[in-house]
Design a protein around this motif. Structure first.
Motif, PDB file in Angstrom:
ATOM      1  N   ARG A 132      29.773 -35.498   7.050  1.00  0.00           N
ATOM      2  CA  ARG A 132      29.496 -36.429   5.844  1.00  0.00           C
ATOM      3  C   ARG A 132      30.559 -37.491   5.608  1.00  0.00           C
ATOM      4  O   ARG A 132      31.627 -37.527   6.133  1.00  0.00           O
ATOM      5  CB  ARG A 132      29.636 -35.228   4.460  1.00  0.00           C
ATOM      6  N   ASP A 133      30.143 -38.230   4.650  1.00  0.00           N
ATOM      7  CA  ASP A 133      31.109 -39.457   4.378  1.00  0.00           C
ATOM      8  C   ASP A 133      32.247 -38.990   3.381  1.00  0.00           C
ATOM      9  O   ASP A 133      33.268 -39.439   3.481  1.00  0.00           O
ATOM     10  CB  ASP A 133      30.345 -40.617   3.697  1.00  0.00           C
ATOM     11  N   ASP A 134      32.145 -37.948   2.467  1.00  0.00           N
ATOM     12  CA  ASP A 134      32.836 -37.375   1.444  1.00  0.00           C
ATOM     13  C   ASP A 134      33.889 -36.655   2.228  1.00  0.00           C
ATOM     14  O   ASP A 134      33.822 -35.851   3.300  1.00  0.00           O
ATOM     15  CB  ASP A 134      32.357 -36.830   0.442  1.00  0.00           C
ATOM     16  N   GLN A 135      35.242 -36.574   1.672  1.00  0.00           N
ATOM     17  CA  GLN A 135      36.356 -35.705   2.152  1.00  0.00           C
ATOM     18  C   GLN A 135      36.220 -34.555   1.544  1.00  0.00           C
ATOM     19  O   GLN A 135      35.839 -34.284   0.404  1.00  0.00           O
ATOM     20  CB  GLN A 135      37.738 -36.685   1.954  1.00  0.00           C
ATOM     21  N   CYS A 136      37.018 -33.452   2.199  1.00  0.00           N
ATOM     22  CA  CYS A 136      37.474 -32.147   1.636  1.00  0.00           C
ATOM     23  C   CYS A 136      38.024 -32.355   0.208  1.00  0.00           C
ATOM     24  O   CYS A 136      38.805 -33.294  -0.253  1.00  0.00           O
ATOM     25  CB  CYS A 136      38.216 -31.423   2.516  1.00  0.00           C
ATOM     26  N   ASP A 137      37.719 -31.308  -0.576  1.00  0.00           N
ATOM     27  CA  ASP A 137      38.200 -31.526  -1.915  1.00  0.00           C
ATOM     28  C   ASP A 137      39.862 -30.925  -1.975  1.00  0.00           C
ATOM     29  O   ASP A 137      40.295 -31.342  -3.036  1.00  0.00           O
ATOM     30  CB  ASP A 137      37.538 -30.223  -2.885  1.00  0.00           C
ATOM     31  N   CYS A 138      40.430 -30.532  -1.044  1.00  0.00           N
ATOM     32  CA  CYS A 138      41.820 -30.166  -0.932  1.00  0.00           C
ATOM     33  C   CYS A 138      42.505 -31.242  -0.565  1.00  0.00           C
ATOM     34  O   CYS A 138      42.012 -32.610  -0.345  1.00  0.00           O
ATOM     35  CB  CYS A 138      42.150 -28.923  -0.287  1.00  0.00           C
ATOM     36  N   ASP A 139      43.870 -31.502  -0.015  1.00  0.00           N
ATOM     37  CA  ASP A 139      44.616 -32.377   0.241  1.00  0.00           C
ATOM     38  C   ASP A 139      44.689 -32.650   1.552  1.00  0.00           C
ATOM     39  O   ASP A 139      45.373 -33.596   2.196  1.00  0.00           O
ATOM     40  CB  ASP A 139      46.091 -32.264  -0.144  1.00  0.00           C
ATOM     41  N   CYS A 140      43.594 -32.060   2.500  1.00  0.00           N
ATOM     42  CA  CYS A 140      43.750 -32.202   4.051  1.00  0.00           C
ATOM     43  C   CYS A 140      43.418 -33.898   4.426  1.00  0.00           C
ATOM     44  O   CYS A 140      43.817 -34.186   5.518  1.00  0.00           O
ATOM     45  CB  CYS A 140      43.131 -31.208   4.649  1.00  0.00           C
ATOM     46  N   GLY A 141      42.499 -34.324   3.469  1.00  0.00           N
ATOM     47  CA  GLY A 141      41.999 -35.581   4.116  1.00  0.00           C
ATOM     48  C   GLY A 141      41.039 -35.967   5.062  1.00  0.00           C
ATOM     49  O   GLY A 141      40.354 -36.720   5.347  1.00  0.00           O
ATOM     50  N   LEU A 142      40.480 -34.636   5.462  1.00  0.00           N
ATOM     51  CA  LEU A 142      39.368 -34.569   6.470  1.00  0.00           C
ATOM     52  C   LEU A 142      38.140 -34.945   5.837  1.00  0.00           C
ATOM     53  O   LEU A 142      37.719 -34.371   4.877  1.00  0.00           O
ATOM     54  CB  LEU A 142      39.465 -33.398   7.297  1.00  0.00           C
ATOM     55  N   PRO A 143      37.134 -35.315   6.595  1.00  0.00           N
ATOM     56  CA  PRO A 143      35.655 -35.077   6.125  1.00  0.00           C
ATOM     57  C   PRO A 143      34.974 -34.007   6.110  1.00  0.00           C
ATOM     58  O   PRO A 143      35.449 -32.903   6.607  1.00  0.00           O
ATOM     59  CB  PRO A 143      34.908 -36.078   7.530  1.00  0.00           C
ATOM     60  N   LYS A 144      33.997 -33.713   5.137  1.00  0.00           N
ATOM     61  CA  LYS A 144      33.094 -32.550   5.221  1.00  0.00           C
ATOM     62  C   LYS A 144      32.081 -32.578   6.281  1.00  0.00           C
ATOM     63  O   LYS A 144      31.760 -33.464   6.592  1.00  0.00           O
ATOM     64  CB  LYS A 144      32.866 -32.286   3.890  1.00  0.00           C
ATOM     65  N   MET A 145      31.626 -31.396   6.588  1.00  0.00           N
ATOM     66  CA  MET A 145      30.402 -31.317   7.195  1.00  0.00           C
ATOM     67  C   MET A 145      29.338 -30.430   6.763  1.00  0.00           C
ATOM     68  O   MET A 145      29.754 -29.624   5.767  1.00  0.00           O
ATOM     69  CB  MET A 145      30.860 -30.635   8.649  1.00  0.00           C
ATOM     70  N   ARG A 146      27.963 -30.697   6.810  1.00  0.00           N
ATOM     71  CA  ARG A 146      26.882 -29.829   6.243  1.00  0.00           C
ATOM     72  C   ARG A 146      26.439 -29.218   7.430  1.00  0.00           C
ATOM     73  O   ARG A 146      25.990 -29.710   8.292  1.00  0.00           O
ATOM     74  CB  ARG A 146      25.844 -30.825   5.732  1.00  0.00           C
ATOM     75  N   VAL A 147      26.208 -27.839   7.109  1.00  0.00           N
ATOM     76  CA  VAL A 147      25.799 -27.038   8.106  1.00  0.00           C
ATOM     77  C   VAL A 147      24.782 -26.043   7.502  1.00  0.00           C
ATOM     78  O   VAL A 147      24.949 -25.507   6.387  1.00  0.00           O
ATOM     79  CB  VAL A 147      26.834 -26.093   8.866  1.00  0.00           C
ATOM     80  N   GLU A 148      23.575 -25.747   7.991  1.00  0.00           N
ATOM     81  CA  GLU A 148      22.823 -24.827   7.486  1.00  0.00           C
ATOM     82  C   GLU A 148      22.694 -23.525   8.245  1.00  0.00           C
ATOM     83  O   GLU A 148      22.494 -23.440   9.456  1.00  0.00           O
ATOM     84  CB  GLU A 148      21.206 -25.345   7.875  1.00  0.00           C
TER      85      GLU A 148
END
Length: 258
Positions: free
Chosen positions: A134-150
């Motif tokens: 995803r384009d958005d970052q993790c909610d914590c301070d790590c600064g990494l992108p999030k991923m969507r997994v089903e």
């Protein structure tokens, strides 16, 4: 820092490939030795190497005078000896893939190949093959992108499993959600990690029932009592070997007593 490097050797060389047959070549060639010990010898023509050895068991080289290199795998041997050396160098290398963001540690590019890798510092993150970055970052301070997994539901979690665990999210949603289908077992299916994510009977090893959690979302119930999943290839039961009529289960409307 990236530890892996590609070795490049160039010059007027004799190249001898030995297996069941023996082939010998000479010319100004460039030899590439990859970090997995794959050796490729290229001349001026085309993209096909004139000689190669894939994932050699051993690669040894000697730079006393003009270089020599010997690669061996099982009964195969590839020998390269320079008569006139043009160059011998090491270059850092990384996975090449689709850009998916910036590395929060060094600012380098994150790319997706078999996983997600930083091309500058070499940080790596395992990613399920079906995940969408995803384009958005993790909610914590790590600064990494999030991923969507089903996995039964669509989960949006951090790339770093140590930061935000996909296993924990699936377990919270589906642990003990379904009963064991074994007729003589009263256990519940637990969400476990055994090679991959599985829904396995809590009475293991007395009951060895276990099913890989498929890539998809739960959308109904199979005639066998287990959930059905909507996947990229269609509707399927949690039990991939189930031969009961899914169509009948999906078409049955619940009654007021259900």
């Amino acid at each position: 820092m990236i530890d892996d490097a590609i070795r490049v050797l160039a010059g007027d060389c004799t190249v001898i490939a030995e297996d069941a047959d023996r082939s010998e070549y000479r010319g100004r060639v460039t030899t590439i030795v990859k970090p997995d010990n794959t050796v490729l010898v290229h001349d001026i023509d085309g993209y096909q190497p004139v000689a190669w050895l894939t994932r050699a068991d051993s690669v040894s080289s000697d730079r006393t005078g003009d270089f020599t290199l010997v690669a061996k795998k099982d009964t195969q041997t590839l020998r390269i000896a320079a008569h006139d050396q043009d160059g011998f160098a090491h270059y850092p290398t990384s996975a090449a893939g689709t850009p998916v963001g910036d590395c929060p540690d060094c600012g380098g590019a994150l790319v997706r190949s078999s996983g997600v890798t930083c091309v500058s510092c070499g940080d790596r993150y395992g990613v399920p093959a079906d995940a969408t970055i995803r384009d958005d970052q993790c909610d914590c301070d790590c600064g990494l992108p999030k991923m969507r997994v089903e996995r039964g539901l669509a989960f949006n979690v951090c790339l770093d499993r140590a930061c935000e665990s996909l296993d924990a999210a699936v377990k919270q949603a589906f642990d003990r959600e379904w009963g064991c289908p074994e007729p003589d077992c009263d256990g519940d299916l637990r969400i476990l990690r055994r090679g991959g994510l599985i829904a396995g009977c809590e009475h293991y090893p007395d009951c060895e029932v276990g099913f890989a959690v498929p890539a998809g979302v739960v959308d109904g119930e199979c005639a066998c009592g287990l959930p059905t999943f909507e996947t990229g290839s269609g509707i399927r039961c949690l039990d991939a070997t189930c031969d009961r009529a899914l169509e009948g289960a999906l078409e049955t409307e619940p009654t007021a007593d259900d």
